[in-house]
Design a protein around this motif. Structure first.
Motif, PDB file in Angstrom:
ATOM      1  N   PRO A 435      -0.714  11.866   4.469  1.00 49.60           N
ATOM      2  CA  PRO A 435      -0.995  10.534   3.894  1.00 49.60           C
ATOM      3  C   PRO A 435       0.025  10.094   2.858  1.00 49.60           C
ATOM      4  O   PRO A 435       0.421   8.924   2.827  1.00 49.60           O
ATOM      5  CB  PRO A 435      -2.388  10.700   3.275  1.00 49.60           C
ATOM      6  CG  PRO A 435      -3.005  11.817   4.024  1.00 49.60           C
ATOM      7  CD  PRO A 435      -1.893  12.743   4.398  1.00 49.60           C
ATOM      8  N   ALA A 436       0.465  11.000   1.965  1.00 51.71           N
ATOM      9  CA  ALA A 436       1.429  10.622   0.935  1.00 51.71           C
ATOM     10  C   ALA A 436       2.740  10.141   1.548  1.00 51.71           C
ATOM     11  O   ALA A 436       3.334   9.163   1.084  1.00 51.71           O
ATOM     12  CB  ALA A 436       1.683  11.804  -0.001  1.00 51.71           C
ATOM     13  N   SER A 437       3.183  10.794   2.606  1.00 51.61           N
ATOM     14  CA  SER A 437       4.424  10.385   3.265  1.00 51.61           C
ATOM     15  C   SER A 437       4.231   9.122   4.091  1.00 51.61           C
ATOM     16  O   SER A 437       5.160   8.320   4.237  1.00 51.61           O
ATOM     17  CB  SER A 437       4.931  11.515   4.166  1.00 51.61           C
ATOM     18  OG  SER A 437       5.214  12.678   3.412  1.00 51.61           O
ATOM     19  N   ILE A 438       3.026   8.919   4.629  1.00 47.30           N
ATOM     20  CA  ILE A 438       2.763   7.687   5.387  1.00 47.30           C
ATOM     21  C   ILE A 438       2.901   6.469   4.478  1.00 47.30           C
ATOM     22  O   ILE A 438       3.462   5.440   4.876  1.00 47.30           O
ATOM     23  CB  ILE A 438       1.365   7.748   6.023  1.00 47.30           C
ATOM     24  CG1 ILE A 438       1.309   8.857   7.068  1.00 47.30           C
ATOM     25  CG2 ILE A 438       1.006   6.415   6.658  1.00 47.30           C
ATOM     26  CD1 ILE A 438      -0.054   9.038   7.694  1.00 47.30           C
ATOM     27  N   LEU A 439       2.423   6.584   3.259  1.00 39.98           N
ATOM     28  CA  LEU A 439       2.524   5.455   2.325  1.00 39.98           C
ATOM     29  C   LEU A 439       3.981   5.102   2.047  1.00 39.98           C
ATOM     30  O   LEU A 439       4.339   3.924   1.963  1.00 39.98           O
ATOM     31  CB  LEU A 439       1.797   5.803   1.026  1.00 39.98           C
ATOM     32  CG  LEU A 439       0.276   5.945   1.127  1.00 39.98           C
ATOM     33  CD1 LEU A 439      -0.307   6.393  -0.203  1.00 39.98           C
ATOM     34  CD2 LEU A 439      -0.359   4.630   1.559  1.00 39.98           C
ATOM     35  N   VAL A 440       4.828   6.120   1.906  1.00 41.09           N
ATOM     36  CA  VAL A 440       6.253   5.855   1.688  1.00 41.09           C
ATOM     37  C   VAL A 440       6.865   5.197   2.919  1.00 41.09           C
ATOM     38  O   VAL A 440       7.621   4.223   2.809  1.00 41.09           O
ATOM     39  CB  VAL A 440       7.002   7.167   1.355  1.00 41.09           C
ATOM     40  CG1 VAL A 440       8.462   6.873   1.051  1.00 41.09           C
ATOM     41  CG2 VAL A 440       6.357   7.874   0.182  1.00 41.09           C
ATOM     42  N   GLY A 441       6.543   5.713   4.109  1.00 40.08           N
ATOM     43  CA  GLY A 441       7.082   5.131   5.329  1.00 40.08           C
ATOM     44  C   GLY A 441       6.652   3.695   5.533  1.00 40.08           C
ATOM     45  O   GLY A 441       7.465   2.851   5.937  1.00 40.08           O
ATOM     46  N   LEU A 442       5.398   3.386   5.241  1.00 42.73           N
ATOM     47  CA  LEU A 442       4.930   2.009   5.372  1.00 42.73           C
ATOM     48  C   LEU A 442       5.606   1.098   4.358  1.00 42.73           C
ATOM     49  O   LEU A 442       5.927  -0.066   4.669  1.00 42.73           O
ATOM     50  CB  LEU A 442       3.414   1.963   5.192  1.00 42.73           C
ATOM     51  CG  LEU A 442       2.585   2.582   6.324  1.00 42.73           C
ATOM     52  CD1 LEU A 442       1.105   2.580   5.962  1.00 42.73           C
ATOM     53  CD2 LEU A 442       2.803   1.823   7.630  1.00 42.73           C
TER      54      LEU A 442
END
Length: 590
Positions: A435-442
């Motif tokens: 989830p933490a990396s998904i937020l950066v990618g989005l």
């Protein structure tokens, strides 16, 4: 009478010299005890320092015959100086052997020899650091078996940090030692490993040198090991400096080119130009400031560049390569005349199969492309190749994603199909990321979509249905290729946003649904730094501390459970079977 006095003086000197010779011979004998041996070497250093201070011994020049002395006394004088020179070489060899075996006290003693053994400049006007001894010190440092905090602090605090002239001549000595190592053969694997160790020591030594960033910084810094007299005239540039200017091949600041020009030469030039001043009344006189080579910013920067280029030719270990790739963009490239000389090093590291080296080289390579005009057509292709799901799990993730944002957002001339390929590949990685990396990618995709408006069609386009009629969605995007030119991202759609809008973490759902809306265009771009600090722990703590306005507790499952195990679970009847005998026994007891 005069001859008798001279003979008596010579006899007195010979008797004192005999005592010193006996002392030197005694001190040259090694001792088994480590502490006593270190004290012996330091005492020997003091003996030679006193001889150098009294001009009785010199490292650089051969003494000339004194015509006032008899021929026999002159012959004895030459023998005495030959003895001192031979003894001093033996002393230095003993020091070098102990330093190479890891004795820190010997390294400090060797530095004491350098600090107490100056040599005269080429014009014999002032004293400078002995380049011969300094090369010996740098060569021995390159052969240190270990490099711990004590050696690091000793070299930095006692050797390099306080003295600008030592810093300058150390850079020149480093070039010489690096070239010596480079010319050695590499036929044996052990020799190559030894080269890597020596290169690592030279890299660590260069990182300790505080390079000046402005001429004013040098002018205000009076830290010199051997400060020249105020009326001393600067000597000609060192041969290595001239080679440096040839290697740099550039025209540096014209104001600093007159290193040797005196004030009188400037006045003569102005006098010769007086007839022309009637034609050009607005022309101003240029005042040339006399500076020594170790007091010129141009000379420091050229020596800094040559030292690093010489060391980078050597085979570097993995740890040294990592340190160098991190150090060069911030400390070296801004302080050299032509940073493009380092382009080959960064490109070779960027093209290596190891992703870590490629990521670390990304910073310096992008700096050379954007600020110094480097042409590297395969830069974005290699960057696209690095963008894989594994990047979102490694420790260098923040560094890579920060550079990725810089490379895509700041280049407004990127073609739309290249930007679209990066957006699609980032969202594909988000489907397998935490989830933490998904937020950066989005956040990255949101910024890129708003920066490059021509890619907005990806948000609003629906993927076509496959022609076989089975209802499966067909994506034109080629996720297997590592070439963004061949990915066909502009013919695709961002269906990944719909998948991420079904994520279990509410923040991911909210962000995925906000991308592409009209109200998002009114908001500022996301600051990636705010997202890079997120981890599983920080997100959990954030949710735990958040005060919910709802009166009911959040649901944890889709169906309300009737027991600990589901009805079709293998352990479904385990608890009931365990509790039935106890119940029957209780009834009997009653």
């Amino acid at each position: 009478m005069t001859m008798a006095i001279s003979t008596k003086t010579a006899t007195t000197k010979m008797s004192s010299s005999a005592e010193i010779a006996t002392q030197i011979k005694t001190l040259l004998k090694p001792h088994n005890d480590e502490g006593l041996d270190a004290a012996r070497l330091d005492e020997l250093r003091k003996v030679f320092a006193s001889l150098i201070q009294s001009n009785e011994f010199s490292l650089e020049r051969t003494p000339t015959r004194n015509s006032s002395l008899p021929l026999s006394s002159s012959s004895v004088q030459h023998k005495w100086h030959a003895f001192l020179r031979t003894s001093h070489k033996k002393f230095l060899l003993q020091l070098c052997d102990r330093v190479e075996s890891g004795k820190r006290t010997a390294l400090r003693t060797l530095w004491g020899v350098v600090a107490t053994s100056p040599t005269l400049s080429s014009n014999s006007a002032y004293q400078v650091v002995s380049t011969t001894l300094l090369r010996l010190l740098v060569r021995v440092v390159s052969r240190l078996p270990t490099w711990d905090k004590s050696i690091h602090h000793m070299l930095q605090a006692e050797f390099l940090q306080p003295y600008r002239d030592v810093q300058y001549y150390t850079l020149i000595a480093t070039v010489t030692i690096a070239n010596e190592i480079y010319k050695q053969g590499t036929s044996v694997e052990e020799d190559d490993q030894e080269k890597q160790v020596q290169a690592e020591r030279l890299v660590q030594l260069l990182m300790l040198i505080p390079i000046p960033t402005s001429q004013q910084e040098l002018d205000n810094d009076d830290g010199l090991l051997f400060p020249p007299p105020k009326n001393a005239v600067p000597e000609r540039l060192h041969e290595d400096d001239n080679a440096a200017s040839d290697d740099s091949g550039g025209d540096d600041d014209d104001d600093d080119d007159a290193t040797v020009a005196s004030t009188s030469s400037v006045e003569d030039a102005d006098t010769n130009d007086k007839p022309e001043q009637h034609k050009e009344p607005a022309r101003k006189k240029r005042k040339t400031v006399q500076r020594f080579a170790f007091s010129q910013l141009r000379c420091h920067h050229r020596a800094w560049s040559r030292a690093w280029l010489a060391v980078l030719r050597l085979p570097l270990s993995t740890s040294s390569l990592k340190q160098t790739l991190i150090f060069l963009p911030s400390k070296v490239l801004p302080n050299v005349h032509d940073p493009l000389h380092f382009a080959d090093f960064f490109m070779s590291a960027y093209d290596q199969p190891q992703k870590l080296h490629s990521v670390l080289a990304l910073d310096g390579l992008f700096l050379l492309i954007t600020k110094h005009g480097l042409e590297y057509p395969g830069f974005y292709k290699q960057l696209y190749k690095l963008l894989t799901p594994s990047v979102f799990y490694v420790k260098y993730k923040p560094r890579f994603l920060r550079l990725l944002e810089t490379c895509i957002s700041r280049n407004e001339l990127l073609p739309a199909h290249i930007v679209a390929a990066f957006i699609k590949r980032t969202l594909r990685c988000c489907l397998q990321a935490p989830p933490a990396s998904i937020l950066v990618g989005l956040a990255l995709c949101s910024n890129w979509l708003r920066k490059h408006g021509e890619t907005a069609c990806l948000v609003h386009r629906l993927p076509p249905i496959d022609s076989d009629g089975d209802g499966n969605l067909r994506d034109a995007f080629d996720s297997e290729t590592d070439d963004p030119e061949q990915a066909q991202a502009l013919q695709s759609s961002l269906w990944e946003l719909e998948a991420l809008s079904q994520h279990y973490y509410p923040a991911v759902v909210t962000m995925a649904k906000s991308i592409g809306r009209e109200d998002e265009l009114q908001t500022p771009l996301h600051d990636i730094t705010d997202f890079l600090s997120h981890t599983y722990k920080s997100l959990f703590e954030q949710e735990r501390k958040r005060k919910s306005t709802k009166k009911f507790k959040p649901s944890l499952t889709f169906v309300q459970p009737e027991g600990l195990f589901l009805t079709d679970d293998v352990f479904a009847g385990f608890l009931s079977s365990r509790s039935s005998p106890g119940t029957a026994e209780e009834g009997t007891n009653e």
